[in-house]
Design a protein around this motif. Structure first.
Motif, short mmCIF file in Angstrom:
data_model
loop_
_atom_site.label_atom_id
_atom_site.label_comp_id
_atom_site.label_asym_id
_atom_site.label_seq_id
_atom_site.Cartn_x
_atom_site.Cartn_y
_atom_site.Cartn_z
N GLU A 146 13.05 -3.05 -11.80
CA GLU A 146 12.28 -3.67 -12.89
C GLU A 146 11.54 -4.91 -12.41
O GLU A 146 10.42 -5.19 -12.86
N ASP A 147 12.14 -5.67 -11.49
CA ASP A 147 11.46 -6.84 -10.92
C ASP A 147 10.13 -6.44 -10.31
O ASP A 147 9.15 -7.18 -10.38
N GLU A 148 10.10 -5.25 -9.71
CA GLU A 148 8.88 -4.81 -9.03
C GLU A 148 7.89 -4.14 -9.97
O GLU A 148 6.68 -4.29 -9.79
N LEU A 149 8.36 -3.42 -10.96
CA LEU A 149 7.45 -2.57 -11.75
C LEU A 149 7.13 -3.10 -13.14
O LEU A 149 6.21 -2.58 -13.79
N LEU A 150 7.85 -4.11 -13.64
CA LEU A 150 7.64 -4.56 -15.02
C LEU A 150 6.57 -5.63 -15.17
O LEU A 150 6.23 -6.01 -16.30
N ASP A 151 6.06 -6.14 -14.08
CA ASP A 151 4.99 -7.15 -14.14
C ASP A 151 5.37 -8.35 -15.00
O ASP A 151 4.56 -8.85 -15.79
N GLY A 152 6.61 -8.80 -14.87
CA GLY A 152 7.01 -10.02 -15.55
C GLY A 152 7.34 -9.87 -17.02
O GLY A 152 7.60 -10.88 -17.70
N ARG A 153 7.35 -8.67 -17.55
CA ARG A 153 7.67 -8.48 -18.97
C ARG A 153 9.09 -8.95 -19.28
O ARG A 153 10.01 -8.78 -18.47
N ALA A 154 9.27 -9.52 -20.46
CA ALA A 154 10.60 -9.94 -20.90
C ALA A 154 11.51 -8.72 -21.01
O ALA A 154 11.06 -7.61 -21.32
N ARG A 155 12.76 -8.94 -20.71
CA ARG A 155 13.70 -7.81 -20.79
C ARG A 155 15.05 -8.32 -21.27
O ARG A 155 15.36 -9.51 -21.19
N ILE A 156 15.83 -7.39 -21.76
CA ILE A 156 17.16 -7.71 -22.25
C ILE A 156 18.11 -6.62 -21.79
O ILE A 156 17.75 -5.44 -21.74
N TRP A 157 19.32 -7.02 -21.41
CA TRP A 157 20.33 -6.06 -20.94
C TRP A 157 21.53 -6.08 -21.87
O TRP A 157 21.95 -7.14 -22.34
N ARG A 158 22.07 -4.90 -22.11
CA ARG A 158 23.33 -4.77 -22.85
C ARG A 158 24.24 -3.81 -22.09
O ARG A 158 23.77 -2.90 -21.41
N LYS A 159 25.53 -4.03 -22.25
CA LYS A 159 26.49 -3.09 -21.69
C LYS A 159 26.28 -1.72 -22.30
O LYS A 159 26.03 -1.60 -23.50
N ALA A 160 26.35 -0.69 -21.49
CA ALA A 160 26.19 0.67 -21.99
C ALA A 160 27.11 0.91 -23.16
O ALA A 160 28.30 0.58 -23.12
N ALA A 161 26.55 1.48 -24.21
CA ALA A 161 27.31 1.76 -25.42
C ALA A 161 27.32 3.26 -25.68
O ALA A 161 26.40 3.98 -25.28
#
Length: 589
Positions: A351-366
């Protein structure tokens, strides 16, 4: 990371325009793709044909499923009729409608139900109809399961979105994950009716219910039956190993076109198969594609059936599951990822390489969507564009049109679809080509030790001290494992036989850790959809800290028996993970 000419070719060949044309074909020619219906069958045949055409050996698999065909739903209150939908797997109302006092229970979780009962001066909600809000957790299925356990005779669920919204919600309320069995049928298959109303009607009802609980009556029209349903499987074999990545998403839908949910996801799966198929000779791991059915009207029947039916192969060879559901929705401004901690560092690097700086959020798999493989210990990634918290508060997490007839093709943003394709292909290229599996275990171990450290010391005699010592020992081992895996992963070459030994041990560790953080049922069962304890860091022992607060007598004794056994399951998993970690360190040294 993607400097390899083949990787560049794959990323460059992805076509959002092809996805658009596929979505148009599906929504215009095969709308209302209910599992067990003629259009459900036609959809499975379509995806199998396309997978075969692009070189992924598509095939249709028939299986039995307890599915639902809901109709209109109505609430009658004080001479007024509120018209909506019957929710999938609802029980039908009795002739003339099911009557009871209508009570606002807010989110519909256990605490809200207990507070509502206290307001009424009752021990539970026996004989009541419950109004709950789909904008709040828990999901529909858990709302109904809790309501049924509390003695309610029916449920009314108001849609998310703006307070003046008129969209009528669709959705299943069967908590049983996949096809039920005798042991969970009574508790997890609805025995009470449930209907969905618009946000506008629900908001008006809440005003009425603020000061009293009037008598209401709901009418629910539904047919629930065992039918033959279809899933579609496809495969691109690597020719080099038995390992593979599972890529899946549901192909069935509610009424109407249902463009984002999930015609777009299905089209993305077909496009990914097209661009990867010509390069199977470069893959160290294969790709297995699953287009599921029984997701909407049966609660994850197709994916859970595959988890059971293909257990041996999945247990031996599946290294990850990528779930694709509702990609490319209009208005999404951030990247939402739900994954197991073991894969977080891996996908964030991409994501660091392909998201072009877009904001992101992570959650534990549910255990949401078609996450039917967590008990097997297969780490997963579910990623798609998401709304900000402010947008969610106004429109719901999936957009106001989600699960309604308004889910049309104009709800897709094709630039967003193109971005999704690149991220999905990036994940898969790396998973299929790195010699050493890119798992990192220290974050999962840290979450495990932190959760155990917060437990009281020996509640009701259950030994948490030794459990904590074992978890800290494991964390130390896994910290060393991660450091050595990172070093080996950076080496120029790893002999095939050595890589196979390392990866086998890495998978064994994941098979122990992943179920610990994501399941109550463990390896061989499926938890109810949206089951409240799953939110805990170690779901199986979620009630341990509150054990002494349970009323004395039989309720506490029953909980004590269950939690003592659950503690032992956790202890065994920690011990087994440590055993394989020590073997892996020996192989890595």
């Amino acid at each position: 990371m993607f400097s390899d000419p083949v990787a560049k070719e794959i990323l460059g060949a992805l076509s959002a325009e092809r996805v658009r044309r596929t979505v148009e074909t599906i929504t215009e020619n095969i709308p209302t793709r209910l599992a067990g219906s003629e259009n459900g069958r036609r959809m499975a045949e379509f995806t199998a044909r396309v997978l075969t055409e692009v070189g992924a050996a598509g095939r249709v698999v028939n299986l039995p499923g307890l599915v639902s065909f809901p109709g209109e739903g109505r609430l009658k209150l004080d001479g007024e009729i509120f018209t909506g939908s019957t929710l999938g797997q609802s029980a039908p109302s009795i002739p003339g409608g099911t009557a009871g006092r209508l009570v606002d229970v807010g989110p519909g979780d256990a605490r809200a139900l207990a507070e509502a009962a206290r307001r009424l001066g009752q021990e539970d909600l026996t004989g009541c109809l419950l109004l709950s809000d789909l904008a709040s957790h828990p999901p529909r299925q858990e709302k109904l399961r809790l309501a049924q356990a509390a003695g309610a005779v029916g449920c009314v669920m108001m849609n998310f979105g703006p307070d003046d919204g008129t969209a009528i919600p669709f959705g299943s309320v069967k908590a049983a994950w996949g096809n039920p069995e005798a042991g969970n049928y009574a508790a997890e298959v609805p025995s009470i009716p449930a209907i969905g109303l618009s946000r506008r009607d629900g908001t008006a009802l809440r005003v009425q219910l603020a000061s009293n609980a009037p008598e209401g009556r709901i009418e629910a029209e539904v047919e629930n039956d065992w039918r033959e349903i279809q899933i579609t499987l496809g495969e691109i074999a690597s020719g080099q190993a038995s390992e593979f990545v599972l890529v899946g998403g549901h192909q069935d839908s509610w009424f109407g076109p249902q463009a984002t949910d999930n015609a777009a996801g299905t089209a993305c799966i077909l496009e990914i198969a097209r661009v990867f198929a010509p390069h199977s000779d470069r893959l160290l791991r294969g790709l297995v594609f699953g287009c599921w059915q029984g997701h909407e009207t049966g609660t994850m029947i197709g994916s859970s059936w595959i988890a059971d039916q293909e257990w041996d192969r999945l247990s031996r060879g599946a290294v990850a599951y990528l779930q694709i559901d509702e990609p490319g929705c209009v208005g999404t401004t951030r990247w939402d990822v739900s994954s197991n901690a073991e894969l977080r560092a891996f996908h964030e690097e991409i994501e660091d390489e392909l998201l072009d700086g877009r904001a992101r959020i992570w959650r534990k798999a549910a255990k949401m969507g078609d996450a039917s493989f967590l008990g097997l210990g297969i780490p997963m990634i579910a990623a798609q564009g998401g709304f900000t918290d402010e947008e969610i508060a106004k429109a719901g997490s999936r957009g106001w049109w989600h699960h309604s007839v308004h889910n049309t093709i104009d709800k897709l943003d094709w630039d967003e679809v193109a971005l999704h394709l690149r991220l999905y292909a990036g994940y898969l290229w790396r998973l299929c080509t790195v010699p050493i599996l890119p798992y990192r275990f220290a974050p999962a171990a840290a979450a495990l030790t932190e959760a155990i450290d917060t437990l009281p010391d020996a509640p009701m005699g259950i030994d948490t001290r030794r459990l904590g010592q074992a978890a800290w020992h494991l964390a130390g081992l896994l910290g060393r494992v991660d450091a050595r895996l990172a070093a080996v992963g950076k080496s120029a070459a790893v002999a095939d036989n050595r890589a196979a030994k390392i990866n086998d041990l890495v998978r064994h560790i994941a098979r122990e850790l992943v179920p610990l953080s994501t399941t109550v049922a463990g390896r061989y069962g499926q938890d109810p959809y949206g089951y409240s304890p799953l939110a805990a860091p170690i779901p199986a022992i979620a009630g341990l800290a509150e054990l002494e607060a349970i009323a004395e007598g039989e309720p506490r004794l029953l909980a004590l028996t269950r939690l003592r056994r659950a503690r032992n399951r956790v202890a065994d998993a920690v011990s087994e993970a440590a055993f394989f970690a020590e073997l892996l360190l020996g192989e890595l040294d």
